[in-house]
Design a protein around this motif. Structure first.
Motif, mmCIF file in Angstrom:
data_model
loop_
_atom_site.group_PDB
_atom_site.id
_atom_site.type_symbol
_atom_site.label_atom_id
_atom_site.label_comp_id
_atom_site.label_asym_id
_atom_site.label_seq_id
_atom_site.Cartn_x
_atom_site.Cartn_y
_atom_site.Cartn_z
ATOM 1 N N VAL A 28 0.851 -1.183 0.000
ATOM 2 C CA VAL A 28 0.000 0.000 0.000
ATOM 3 C C VAL A 28 0.883 1.227 0.000
ATOM 4 C CG1 VAL A 28 -1.732 1.272 1.318
ATOM 5 C CG2 VAL A 28 -1.804 -1.204 1.275
ATOM 6 N N GLY A 29 0.559 2.202 -0.828
ATOM 7 C CA GLY A 29 1.261 3.473 -0.855
ATOM 8 C C GLY A 29 0.256 4.598 -0.961
ATOM 9 N N ALA A 30 0.565 5.727 -0.348
ATOM 10 C CA ALA A 30 -0.371 6.858 -0.365
ATOM 11 C C ALA A 30 0.395 8.157 -0.142
ATOM 12 C CB ALA A 30 -1.430 6.680 0.718
ATOM 13 N N VAL A 31 -0.291 9.248 -0.389
ATOM 14 C CA VAL A 31 0.266 10.566 -0.099
ATOM 15 C C VAL A 31 0.396 10.703 1.410
ATOM 16 C CG1 VAL A 31 -0.196 13.039 -0.207
ATOM 17 C CG2 VAL A 31 -0.694 11.600 -2.181
ATOM 18 N N ASN A 32 1.511 11.219 1.853
ATOM 19 C CA ASN A 32 1.747 11.474 3.268
ATOM 20 C C ASN A 32 1.647 12.975 3.494
ATOM 21 O OD1 ASN A 32 2.380 10.995 5.934
ATOM 22 N ND2 ASN A 32 4.559 10.729 5.583
ATOM 23 N N PHE A 33 1.170 13.375 4.656
ATOM 24 C CA PHE A 33 1.079 14.805 4.944
ATOM 25 C C PHE A 33 1.309 15.090 6.417
ATOM 26 C CE2 PHE A 33 -3.295 13.196 5.142
ATOM 27 C CZ PHE A 33 -3.698 13.631 6.395
ATOM 28 N N HIS A 34 1.685 16.323 6.678
ATOM 29 C CA HIS A 34 1.867 16.826 8.038
ATOM 30 C C HIS A 34 1.510 18.304 8.026
ATOM 31 C CE1 HIS A 34 3.659 17.831 11.895
ATOM 32 N NE2 HIS A 34 4.364 18.753 11.293
ATOM 33 N N LEU A 35 0.685 18.716 8.963
ATOM 34 C CA LEU A 35 0.308 20.112 9.115
ATOM 35 C C LEU A 35 0.197 20.405 10.595
ATOM 36 C CD1 LEU A 35 -0.745 22.818 7.866
ATOM 37 C CD2 LEU A 35 -3.039 21.840 8.072
ATOM 38 N N GLN A 36 0.820 21.485 11.024
ATOM 39 C CA GLN A 36 0.726 21.860 12.432
ATOM 40 C C GLN A 36 0.731 23.374 12.557
ATOM 41 O OE1 GLN A 36 2.984 19.611 15.312
ATOM 42 N NE2 GLN A 36 3.489 21.473 16.421
ATOM 43 N N VAL A 37 -0.214 23.881 13.328
ATOM 44 C CA VAL A 37 -0.276 25.305 13.656
ATOM 45 C C VAL A 37 -0.080 25.413 15.156
ATOM 46 C CG1 VAL A 37 -1.671 27.393 13.640
ATOM 47 C CG2 VAL A 37 -1.854 25.770 11.749
ATOM 48 N N ASP A 38 0.880 26.232 15.554
ATOM 49 C CA ASP A 38 1.232 26.418 16.954
ATOM 50 C C ASP A 38 1.006 27.893 17.298
ATOM 51 O OD1 ASP A 38 2.487 26.657 19.436
ATOM 52 O OD2 ASP A 38 4.080 25.263 18.888
ATOM 53 N N TRP A 39 0.062 28.146 18.216
ATOM 54 C CA TRP A 39 -0.290 29.520 18.574
ATOM 55 C C TRP A 39 -0.092 29.710 20.067
ATOM 56 C CZ3 TRP A 39 -5.824 31.131 19.941
ATOM 57 C CH2 TRP A 39 -5.905 32.509 20.147
ATOM 58 N N SER A 40 0.607 30.748 20.459
ATOM 59 C CA SER A 40 0.832 31.077 21.864
ATOM 60 C C SER A 40 0.188 32.436 22.149
ATOM 61 C CB SER A 40 2.322 31.132 22.177
ATOM 62 O OG SER A 40 2.917 29.890 21.917
ATOM 63 N N PRO A 41 -1.115 32.455 22.475
ATOM 64 C CA PRO A 41 -1.797 33.731 22.683
ATOM 65 C C PRO A 41 -1.299 34.488 23.912
ATOM 66 C CG PRO A 41 -3.242 31.917 23.281
ATOM 67 C CD PRO A 41 -2.004 31.324 22.676
ATOM 68 N N ARG A 42 -0.767 33.754 24.890
ATOM 69 C CA ARG A 42 -0.183 34.343 26.106
ATOM 70 C C ARG A 42 1.050 33.517 26.459
ATOM 71 N NH1 ARG A 42 -4.416 36.115 30.420
ATOM 72 N NH2 ARG A 42 -2.631 35.483 31.624
ATOM 73 N N PRO A 43 1.949 34.056 27.241
ATOM 74 C CA PRO A 43 3.169 33.300 27.577
ATOM 75 C C PRO A 43 2.905 31.959 28.269
ATOM 76 C CG PRO A 43 3.441 35.604 28.160
ATOM 77 C CD PRO A 43 2.008 35.437 27.755
ATOM 78 N N ASP A 44 1.786 31.833 28.983
ATOM 79 C CA ASP A 44 1.506 30.592 29.702
ATOM 80 C C ASP A 44 0.537 29.660 28.963
ATOM 81 O OD1 ASP A 44 -0.550 32.407 30.075
ATOM 82 O OD2 ASP A 44 -0.999 31.757 32.121
ATOM 83 N N TRP A 45 0.138 30.007 27.740
ATOM 84 C CA TRP A 45 -0.778 29.183 26.950
ATOM 85 C C TRP A 45 -0.158 28.806 25.614
ATOM 86 C CZ3 TRP A 45 -5.236 26.771 27.970
ATOM 87 C CH2 TRP A 45 -5.934 27.144 29.117
ATOM 88 N N GLN A 46 -0.463 27.572 25.150
ATOM 89 C CA GLN A 46 -0.049 27.121 23.829
ATOM 90 C C GLN A 46 -1.194 26.293 23.244
ATOM 91 O OE1 GLN A 46 3.201 24.293 23.742
ATOM 92 N NE2 GLN A 46 3.819 24.955 21.712
ATOM 93 N N ILE A 47 -1.642 26.652 22.045
ATOM 94 C CA ILE A 47 -2.698 25.943 21.332
ATOM 95 C C ILE A 47 -2.066 25.311 20.090
ATOM 96 C CG2 ILE A 47 -4.986 26.108 20.267
ATOM 97 C CD1 ILE A 47 -4.996 27.149 23.144
ATOM 98 N N ILE A 48 -2.273 23.994 19.916
ATOM 99 C CA ILE A 48 -1.665 23.280 18.791
ATOM 100 C C ILE A 48 -2.762 22.523 18.038
ATOM 101 C CG2 ILE A 48 -0.019 21.511 18.091
ATOM 102 C CD1 ILE A 48 1.456 22.092 20.757
ATOM 103 N N ALA A 49 -2.865 22.778 16.740
ATOM 104 C CA ALA A 49 -3.749 22.014 15.852
ATOM 105 C C ALA A 49 -2.846 21.271 14.878
ATOM 106 C CB ALA A 49 -4.695 22.947 15.112
ATOM 107 N N SER A 50 -3.134 19.977 14.647
ATOM 108 C CA SER A 50 -2.254 19.211 13.760
ATOM 109 C C SER A 50 -3.032 18.167 12.970
ATOM 110 C CB SER A 50 -1.131 18.544 14.557
ATOM 111 O OG SER A 50 -1.660 17.583 15.441
ATOM 112 N N ALA A 51 -2.420 17.772 11.858
ATOM 113 C CA ALA A 51 -2.932 16.702 11.011
ATOM 114 C C ALA A 51 -1.728 15.898 10.538
ATOM 115 C CB ALA A 51 -3.691 17.275 9.815
ATOM 116 N N ASN A 52 -1.808 14.564 10.663
ATOM 117 C CA ASN A 52 -0.698 13.675 10.315
ATOM 118 C C ASN A 52 -1.229 12.365 9.761
ATOM 119 O OD1 ASN A 52 1.709 15.094 11.520
ATOM 120 N ND2 ASN A 52 0.379 14.985 13.310
#
Length: 175
Positions: free
Chosen positions: A120-144
């Motif tokens: 089996v072979g397929a397209v591979n992908f990776h996407l990640q958005v890293d947002w730090s709205p404040r110094p003590d917060w980190q929001i991460i959205a990803s697709a793999n």
């Protein structure tokens, strides 16, 4: 279990990672009859290396290669064990001081021990958005994408697309 070694800073950034994950299903009952689920038990071994270098003041290009092995604990009449690899090429962009975007594309391939089962072979992908709205917060959205053992006897492995959203909050200040 896993081990990750990373060298950050400087011109060339490197990452090496190894992981072993064992999945064991507990037996269950259906209508009072016991059902043995041990045929689903599997061990997945993965190794990954990644290198990145700056392409501008706000971006880095990366190359990543990984290998994997999916082994089922119980022998079945038709072997479901497999080995594979994945490659990714991409870019990390610092969009602002608070937002980083990482995007990559490549190929993922899995070969099965049983010659009757097609590779089996397929397209591979990776996407990640890293947002730090404040110094003590980190929001991460990803697709793999990743190869995982299948819970079904008639399917030896699956290429799984994973989408996740996580939030992290620092509870202390280590100044």
């Amino acid at each position: 279990a896993g081990l990750l070694v990373r060298r950050q800073g400087g011109f060339l950034e490197l990452l090496a990672e190894g992981r072993i994950a064992a999945t064991d299903y507990r037996d269950t009952e259906v209508g009072g009859l016991p059902v043995d689920l041990s045929s689903r038990n599997a061990t997945v071994k993965r190794a990954r290396v990644r290198g990145s270098a700056p392409s501008s003041h706000y971006s880095r290009v990366f190359l990543e290669a990984s290998i994997n092995s999916v082994g089922y604990d119980m022998a079945t009449p038709v072997s479901r064990n497999s080995e594979g690899y994945a490659v990714l090429a991409g870019m990390l962009l610092r969009l602002t001081d608070l937002v980083k975007l990482e995007v990559g594309a490549g190929y993922i391939h899995q070969t099965f021990d049983n010659p009757a089962i097609d590779s089996v072979g397929a397209v591979n992908f990776h996407l990640q958005v890293d947002w730090s709205p404040r110094p003590d917060w980190q929001i991460i959205a990803s697709a793999n994408r990743a190869v995982e053992p299948s819970p079904r006897l008639d399917v030896p492995a699956i290429i799984r697309s994973e989408f996740s959203l996580e939030a992290k909050k620092a509870l202390g200040d280590r100044a």
